[in-house]
Design a protein around this motif. Sequence first.
Motif, short mmCIF file in Angstrom:
data_model
loop_
_atom_site.label_atom_id
_atom_site.label_comp_id
_atom_site.label_asym_id
_atom_site.label_seq_id
_atom_site.Cartn_x
_atom_site.Cartn_y
_atom_site.Cartn_z
N THR A 134 2.62 3.07 11.49
CA THR A 134 2.00 3.79 12.57
C THR A 134 1.94 5.31 12.15
O THR A 134 1.26 6.17 12.47
N ALA A 135 3.08 5.85 11.13
CA ALA A 135 2.86 6.87 10.51
C ALA A 135 1.59 7.44 9.79
O ALA A 135 1.29 8.53 9.69
N GLY A 136 0.80 6.29 9.48
CA GLY A 136 -0.24 6.69 8.70
C GLY A 136 -1.63 6.37 9.52
O GLY A 136 -2.88 6.52 8.93
N TRP A 137 -1.36 6.17 10.77
CA TRP A 137 -2.62 5.87 11.70
C TRP A 137 -3.24 6.93 12.01
O TRP A 137 -2.75 8.30 11.89
N GLY A 138 -4.54 7.24 11.97
CA GLY A 138 -5.55 8.19 12.21
C GLY A 138 -5.71 9.20 11.18
O GLY A 138 -6.32 10.25 11.19
N GLN A 139 -5.31 8.73 10.06
CA GLN A 139 -5.57 9.59 8.76
C GLN A 139 -6.73 9.00 7.87
O GLN A 139 -6.81 9.52 6.58
N GLY A 140 -7.40 8.04 8.29
CA GLY A 140 -8.42 7.25 7.42
C GLY A 140 -7.89 6.50 6.57
O GLY A 140 -8.76 5.99 5.57
N PHE A 141 -6.66 5.84 6.48
CA PHE A 141 -5.98 5.15 5.40
C PHE A 141 -6.35 3.63 5.61
O PHE A 141 -6.84 3.04 4.60
N GLY A 142 -6.72 3.21 6.84
CA GLY A 142 -7.31 1.94 7.42
C GLY A 142 -8.67 1.91 6.70
O GLY A 142 -9.02 0.61 5.87
N THR A 143 -9.57 2.84 6.75
CA THR A 143 -10.70 2.62 6.19
C THR A 143 -10.79 2.51 4.55
O THR A 143 -11.32 1.77 3.93
N VAL A 181 0.77 -1.07 0.05
CA VAL A 181 0.04 0.13 -0.06
C VAL A 181 1.08 1.26 -0.04
O VAL A 181 1.76 1.33 0.69
N ARG A 182 0.53 2.12 -0.92
CA ARG A 182 1.46 3.29 -1.06
C ARG A 182 0.51 4.49 -1.08
O ARG A 182 -0.53 4.57 -1.59
N HIS A 183 1.23 5.55 -0.53
CA HIS A 183 0.55 6.84 -0.27
C HIS A 183 1.53 8.00 -0.84
O HIS A 183 2.66 7.96 -0.14
N GLU A 184 1.16 8.66 -1.99
CA GLU A 184 2.26 9.64 -2.71
C GLU A 184 3.61 8.86 -2.88
O GLU A 184 4.69 9.51 -2.78
N GLY A 185 3.43 7.74 -3.16
CA GLY A 185 4.63 6.80 -3.87
C GLY A 185 5.26 6.25 -2.61
O GLY A 185 6.25 5.41 -3.11
N ARG A 186 4.85 6.38 -1.22
CA ARG A 186 5.77 5.84 -0.25
C ARG A 186 5.07 4.69 0.50
O ARG A 186 3.52 4.77 0.54
N PHE A 187 5.61 3.72 0.61
CA PHE A 187 4.91 2.32 1.15
C PHE A 187 4.31 2.81 2.61
O PHE A 187 5.23 3.55 3.54
N ILE A 188 3.23 2.54 2.92
CA ILE A 188 2.74 2.72 4.21
C ILE A 188 2.07 1.58 4.81
O ILE A 188 1.26 1.65 5.77
N GLY A 189 1.93 0.50 3.94
CA GLY A 189 1.12 -0.81 4.61
C GLY A 189 1.12 -1.94 3.65
O GLY A 189 1.77 -2.04 2.57
N LEU A 194 -11.85 -3.15 15.13
CA LEU A 194 -13.50 -3.39 15.24
C LEU A 194 -14.27 -2.41 14.95
O LEU A 194 -15.22 -2.47 14.24
N ALA A 195 -14.01 -1.08 15.53
CA ALA A 195 -14.83 0.16 15.19
C ALA A 195 -14.92 0.60 13.93
O ALA A 195 -15.78 0.77 13.02
N LEU A 196 -13.42 0.63 12.94
CA LEU A 196 -13.41 0.76 11.69
C LEU A 196 -14.31 -0.14 10.95
O LEU A 196 -14.99 0.45 10.00
N LEU A 197 -14.14 -1.40 11.17
CA LEU A 197 -15.20 -2.37 10.35
C LEU A 197 -16.59 -2.36 10.32
O LEU A 197 -17.18 -2.34 9.64
N GLY A 198 -16.88 -1.72 11.53
CA GLY A 198 -18.08 -1.66 12.01
C GLY A 198 -18.67 -0.41 11.45
O GLY A 198 -19.83 -0.49 10.80
N ARG A 199 -17.95 0.62 11.32
CA ARG A 199 -18.48 1.72 10.28
C ARG A 199 -18.66 1.47 8.71
O ARG A 199 -19.47 2.21 8.46
N ILE A 200 -17.90 0.49 8.25
CA ILE A 200 -18.16 0.26 6.82
C ILE A 200 -18.86 -1.00 6.66
O ILE A 200 -18.84 -1.29 5.49
N GLY A 201 -19.93 -1.21 7.67
CA GLY A 201 -20.81 -2.42 7.43
C GLY A 201 -20.35 -3.89 7.77
O GLY A 201 -21.41 -4.75 7.37
N PHE A 202 -19.16 -4.19 8.29
CA PHE A 202 -19.13 -5.41 8.92
C PHE A 202 -19.91 -5.45 10.02
O PHE A 202 -20.09 -4.90 11.06
#
Length: 186
Positions: free
Chosen positions: A98-107, A69-77, A138-146
């Motif tokens: 962890t540098a990508g946490w809290g930015q909505g990337f997981g969603t 997973v890349r953001h702006e060409g950088r590996f983040i996940g 768990l909260a993230l997945l719940g928000r998107i319908g799991f």
Amino acid sequence: MTTLALHTARLRLEPYTPDDEEEFVALFQDTRVSRWMGEGPQTEADDRALFGRIFSKVYAQDLFDVWAVRHEGRFIGHAEIKPSPDVDGQEIVYALATAGWGQGFGTEIAEALTGYGFGTLGLTEVHATVAAENTASLALLGRIGFRHVRDTVEDDGSTTRVLTRSAASDPTGSATRDTAGAGQPR
């Protein structure tokens, strides 16, 4: 089945290249991340061997889809969707630096994987397994319908939650439409 590149509004999910090894190992060596992955933190040698198997086994035998997973060409996940006997279907798996946490990337990653499962793979259900203590996932997945469907008690006494999202009851409609391009092959 060749792993296709996917994109979201801000991310690209691309097949790994050998040049990604150091970043992959660093991600999995970060215990804040790896504590939630599979068997938990492993040795550096084990993580390097796991990275090697992506090429020698997963890609070589077309077993399932795995992405850097890349953001702006950088590996983040890391992301994957794969058959799992634990859920009797296809399971999404993702890890975010962890540098990508809290930015909505997981969603974005979870939505892209789910959309790919429904759209490209033609699945009627997509599953996820999450440690009961991993309240953020768990909260993230719940928000998107799991929806939570059952718990599994592991050999070490910990609890893993099994969650499922159905294409038929998809609350966002992303199984049938994709306005932002999430999960679309490129």
